[in-house]
Design an enzyme around this catalytic site. Structure first.
Site, PDB file in Angstrom:
ATOM      1  N   CYS A   2       0.845  -1.203   0.000  1.00 28.32           N
ATOM      2  CA  CYS A   2       0.000   0.000   0.000  1.00 28.32           C
ATOM      3  C   CYS A   2       0.879   1.252   0.000  1.00 28.32           C
ATOM      4  O   CYS A   2       2.028   1.223   0.423  1.00 28.32           O
ATOM      5  CB  CYS A   2      -0.927   0.097   1.200  1.00 28.32           C
ATOM      6  N   ARG A  27       2.739   0.698  -5.577  1.00 26.35           N
ATOM      7  CA  ARG A  27       2.758  -0.047  -4.319  1.00 26.35           C
ATOM      8  C   ARG A  27       1.475  -0.862  -4.108  1.00 26.35           C
ATOM      9  O   ARG A  27       1.352  -1.607  -3.133  1.00 26.35           O
ATOM     10  CB  ARG A  27       2.933   0.907  -3.141  1.00 26.35           C
ATOM     11  N   TRP A  74      -2.990  -2.442  -1.583  1.00 28.18           N
ATOM     12  CA  TRP A  74      -2.660  -3.788  -2.046  1.00 28.18           C
ATOM     13  C   TRP A  74      -3.192  -4.721  -0.955  1.00 28.18           C
ATOM     14  O   TRP A  74      -2.667  -4.756   0.151  1.00 28.18           O
ATOM     15  CB  TRP A  74      -1.160  -3.954  -2.202  1.00 28.18           C
ATOM     16  N   ASN A  98      -0.339   1.478   6.012  1.00 32.18           N
ATOM     17  CA  ASN A  98       0.430   0.533   5.198  1.00 32.18           C
ATOM     18  C   ASN A  98       1.097  -0.443   6.163  1.00 32.18           C
ATOM     19  O   ASN A  98       1.765  -0.006   7.095  1.00 32.18           O
ATOM     20  CB  ASN A  98       1.482   1.308   4.390  1.00 32.18           C
ATOM     21  N   GLY A  99       0.889  -1.748   5.928  1.00 33.77           N
ATOM     22  CA  GLY A  99       1.536  -2.738   6.801  1.00 33.77           C
ATOM     23  C   GLY A  99       0.548  -3.804   7.230  1.00 33.77           C
ATOM     24  O   GLY A  99      -0.529  -3.952   6.641  1.00 33.77           O
ATOM     25  N   GLU A 482      15.197 -15.206 -14.687  1.00 39.11           N
ATOM     26  CA  GLU A 482      14.721 -13.826 -14.754  1.00 39.11           C
ATOM     27  C   GLU A 482      13.839 -13.605 -15.989  1.00 39.11           C
ATOM     28  O   GLU A 482      12.803 -12.937 -15.904  1.00 39.11           O
ATOM     29  CB  GLU A 482      15.937 -12.876 -14.754  1.00 39.11           C
ATOM     30  N   LYS A 486       9.952 -12.404 -15.782  1.00 41.18           N
ATOM     31  CA  LYS A 486       9.446 -11.211 -16.482  1.00 41.18           C
ATOM     32  C   LYS A 486       8.210 -11.571 -17.287  1.00 41.18           C
ATOM     33  O   LYS A 486       7.216 -10.867 -17.252  1.00 41.18           O
ATOM     34  CB  LYS A 486      10.494 -10.628 -17.447  1.00 41.18           C
ATOM     35  N   GLU A 489       5.096 -12.448 -14.979  1.00 40.17           N
ATOM     36  CA  GLU A 489       4.474 -11.400 -14.167  1.00 40.17           C
ATOM     37  C   GLU A 489       3.736 -10.349 -14.987  1.00 40.17           C
ATOM     38  O   GLU A 489       2.765  -9.780 -14.510  1.00 40.17           O
ATOM     39  CB  GLU A 489       5.463 -10.760 -13.183  1.00 40.17           C
ATOM     40  N   HIS A 505      16.080 -34.367 -16.882  1.00 38.44           N
ATOM     41  CA  HIS A 505      15.650 -35.005 -15.632  1.00 38.44           C
ATOM     42  C   HIS A 505      14.185 -34.727 -15.313  1.00 38.44           C
ATOM     43  O   HIS A 505      13.761 -34.904 -14.172  1.00 38.44           O
ATOM     44  CB  HIS A 505      16.538 -34.533 -14.473  1.00 38.44           C
ATOM     45  N   LYS A 604       4.877  -3.104  -6.402  1.00 40.15           N
ATOM     46  CA  LYS A 604       6.286  -2.823  -6.658  1.00 40.15           C
ATOM     47  C   LYS A 604       7.155  -3.160  -5.460  1.00 40.15           C
ATOM     48  O   LYS A 604       8.237  -3.702  -5.591  1.00 40.15           O
ATOM     49  CB  LYS A 604       6.439  -1.347  -7.028  1.00 40.15           C
TER      50      LYS A 604
HETATM   51  C1  AGP Z   1      10.535  -8.078 -10.231  1.00 40.72           C
HETATM   52  O1  AGP Z   1      10.128  -7.904 -11.538  1.00 40.72           O
HETATM   53  C2  AGP Z   1       9.500  -8.323  -9.271  1.00 40.72           C
HETATM   54  N1  AGP Z   1       8.407  -7.456  -9.416  1.00 40.72           N
HETATM   55  C3  AGP Z   1       9.885  -8.711  -7.854  1.00 40.72           C
HETATM   56  O2  AGP Z   1      10.291 -10.039  -7.970  1.00 40.72           O
HETATM   57  C4  AGP Z   1      10.964  -7.918  -7.088  1.00 40.72           C
HETATM   58  O3  AGP Z   1      12.215  -8.081  -7.698  1.00 40.72           O
HETATM   59  C5  AGP Z   1      11.004  -8.409  -5.631  1.00 40.72           C
HETATM   60  O4  AGP Z   1       9.755  -8.162  -5.032  1.00 40.72           O
HETATM   61  C6  AGP Z   1      12.107  -7.787  -4.821  1.00 40.72           C
HETATM   62  O5  AGP Z   1      11.996  -6.413  -4.724  1.00 40.72           O
HETATM   63  P1  AGP Z   1      13.202  -5.532  -4.226  1.00 40.72           P
HETATM   64  O6  AGP Z   1      14.310  -5.665  -5.197  1.00 40.72           O
HETATM   65  O7  AGP Z   1      12.650  -4.142  -4.162  1.00 40.72           O
HETATM   66  O8  AGP Z   1      13.599  -6.052  -2.874  1.00 40.72           O
END
Ligand code: AGP
Length: 609
Positions: A2, A27, A74, A98-99, A482, A486, A489, A505, A604
């Site tokens: 949030c 966020r 969120w 937030n939290g 990675e 990408k 997500e 395997h 984010k």
């Molecule tokens: C990356 O594309 C993601 N959205 C996510 O995995 C991100 O890298 C992860 O939440 C860690 O975030 P940070 O680097 O801000 O700690």
């Protein structure tokens, strides 16, 4: 998760708060809400969905007051709904949070037993009822908040307004980010600096256990016992336009294209090219301590964890230091065996990821020195660790991490060269060569970006597939992870990254014409092996999209699609190979019409467990 914001000042409260929320939407964006004053009454507007839904229900000239708070959510406790959206109200108070309040169920029961009625399923609503339970007894808002937080377990950044004092605002921080912006006779408090950066560059970072009281007399910061604190004000050097889209269709695309600049900025000041040396400007003494370390443990989440996996290759190969890599959320709960001589490195773009922060705290309680590789200056992680290596990627707005990743790899390369030279495992000549190659990377990225149309064509041919497999070997295996992350997500396509040698395997059973296999193949020591993996896929009717290095004529006839990157040394290949994979994910997402910058269910900065 949030994003929260509070404003107090003479300008148009609602537009400033809404503008701040727009910059905090990364966020979370399940719902949004705002509270402001009109004719002495607090008005509450909340709406499910993105901020635009909230804007649609705001009346013209809504406020005649001087203060307001806002929230972009969120969801953790309670589905996205108007009732669960913030701000929450109790008596004459309203609040955004937030939290997570971990003991909210017991607090809620106690408050309900006292006759209080709850209107949401959130943990957050208990906070404002708890504060109000003290406030109703005649205590000041400041003391009521202090008494409430003593009973709360969990993490929180909170902003509270009272109908009784329209020109006052209280904000509290414990475990979630909160920054104060100091303008000309006006103040902001928000989860992140971009929320108010176009209005002021003067910030005060709040620490856990601190609260800030805004009133017509200015601001006061105190601890939870009320003791007044003197805090330093900092100047932010970011340009607010850096946080805008700059002509690109999406922030992600812009951020992919910013990588040459971001890498140059990350290298800047850290290299003595003639001597083949890296200087850890600002962290020299840490570098000297680290020089003698016996083992490094690197932790991170998501993309930052993938950077950590590449870091293992770099540090072990260049500096000959044993490295272990752990996912932060696993590390923090498994009582890791750490001994004298160990170093822990936490990697995080935001510096606010709850699991990474907790893992670093765990290492610190064991007396282990810590370093963070972090993008956000002044973030919680950067302040928690003994030293910080900043990656100067600039603000990353898109939820999918791009420039943060390649600058993390750059920072790890610099660290590996530094330690390799100081420990005597990297000769001056080899150091110079590697630094020379590193300096070429921004230009080489531009060359890859110049072929964006080619990757976009591939994306258009493949965006309807439901499953993808990404294969890489050695240092390119984490890049395969990675690339798959990408894709999944931002396009919601199932994608798996796999070390190519493991395919036989198990995953080979999945191969057919419906699952494209993305293969990362450079002419390194495992090239012949990866060509064999391509043959294995083709023999089973699979479809192969290869990313290979210029001049590779061997692979082209064997695969269905091929895209080239410039020749690069193995240690730096992850940076370069990542770029086309980012572009592939981006263009697949665009072709599918997905929300590139704000994919569903994600946020984010993951500031909750
Ligand atoms: C990356 O594309 C993601 N959205 C996510 O995995 C991100 O890298 C992860 O939440 C860690 O975030 P940070 O680097 O801000 O700690």
């Amino acid at each position: 998760m949030c994003g929260i914001i509070g404003y107090i000042g003479k300008r148009d409260v609602v537009s400033l708060v809404v503008d701040g929320l727009r910059r905090l939407e990364y966020r979370g964006y399940d719902s949004a809400g705002i509270a402001y004053f009109l004719k002495g009454e607090i008005q509450l507007k909340r709406s499910v969905g993105k901020l635009s839904s909230l804007e649609a229900i705001l009346p013209r000239n809504p406020s005649d007051g001087v203060s307001g708070i806002g929230h972009t959510r969120w969801a953790t406790h309670g589905k996205p709904s108007e009732d669960n959206a913030h701000p929450h109200r109790a008596g004459t108070l309203v609040m955004v949070h937030n939290g997570i309040i971990e003991n909210y169920l017991s607090l809620k029961k106690k408050l309900q037993d006292e006759g209080r009625v709850f209107t949401s399923d959130t943990d957050s609503e208990v906070i404002i009822h708890l504060v109000d339970s003290f406030y109703q007894k005649g205590l000041s808002l400041e003391v009521s908040v202090q008494k409430a937080v003593m009973q709360m377990h969990g993490s929180y950044a909170i902003c509270i307004l009272s109908k009784d004092a329209p020109d006052e605002l209280v904000a509290v921080r414990s475990g979630c980010p909160l920054v104060v912006g100091v303008g000309e006779s006006e103040y902001f408090v928000a989860s992140d600096i971009p929320a108010f950066l176009s209005h002021t560059r003067n910030v005060i970072y709040l620490e856990d256990g601190e609260m800030v009281l805004f009133s017509p007399n200015g601001l006061e910061i105190c601890d939870f016992k009320g003791a007044r604190l003197v805090k330093e004000q900092h100047q932010i050097s970011w340009d607010p336009v850096m946080a805008e889209k700059g002509g690109y269709r999406h922030f992600m695309q812009k951020e992919i294209h910013e990588q040459p600049r971001a890498i140059v900025d990350t290298i800047r000041g850290h290299v003595a090219q003639e001597a083949g040396e890296v200087l850890l400007a600002g962290t020299e003494e840490i570098g000297q301590w680290m020089e003698n370390c016996q083992r490094i443990v690197i932790i991170g989440c998501g993309t930052s964890w993938h950077a950590a996996l590449v870091g293992k290759f770099l540090l072990e190969e260049i500096a000959k230091i044993p490295v272990e890599v752990d996912i932060a959320s696993e590390f923090r709960y498994r009582d890791p065996h750490l001994v004298k001589g160990d170093w822990v490195i936490g990697i995080s773009q935001s510096g606010e990821t709850a699991d990474t922060l907790a893992a670093i705290k765990e290492a610190k309680t064991k007396g282990i020195p810590t370093l963070s590789i972090c993008n956000v200056v002044g973030s919680s992680l950067s302040r928690e660790t003994d030293a910080v290596f900043y990656t100067h990627a600039g603000p990353e707005i898109s939820v999918a991490s791009t420039k943060a990743f390649t600058t993390q790899l750059t920072a790890l390369t610099l660290l590996a060269i530094y330690l390799g030279r100081r420990r005597g495992h990297l000769s001056e000549k080899a150091g110079k060569q590697l630094i020379h190659q590193l300096f070429l990377i921004p230009k080489q990225i531009e060359e890859v970006l110049a072929h964006e149309d080619r990757v976009a064509d591939i994306a258009r041919n493949f965006f309807r597939y439901r499953d993808f497999l990404y294969l890489g070997r050695g240092i390119l295996y984490p890049v395969a992870l990675e690339g798959a992350l990408k894709l999944k997500e931002i396009s919601y396509i199932h994608a798996e990254g796999y070390p190519a040698g493991e395919m036989k395997h198990g995953p080979i059973a999945l191969i057919d014409e419906n699952m494209p296999v993305v293969v990362l193949a450079l002419k390194d020591k495992v090239y012949e092996k990866i060509v064999s993996n391509v043959m294995e896929v083709k023999a089973r009717g699979g479809v192969v999209i290869a990313f290979a290095e210029e001049g590779d004529t061997e692979l082209a006839p064997l695969v269905d699609e091929i895209c080239f990157i410039p020749k690069v040394v193995s240690a730096l290949s992850p940076i370069l190979m990542t770029i086309p994979l980012q572009l592939l994910a981006y263009h697949v997402s665009v072709s599918r019409g997905s929300d590139v910058d704000q994919p569903r269910n994600l946020a984010k900065s993951v500031t909750v467990e």
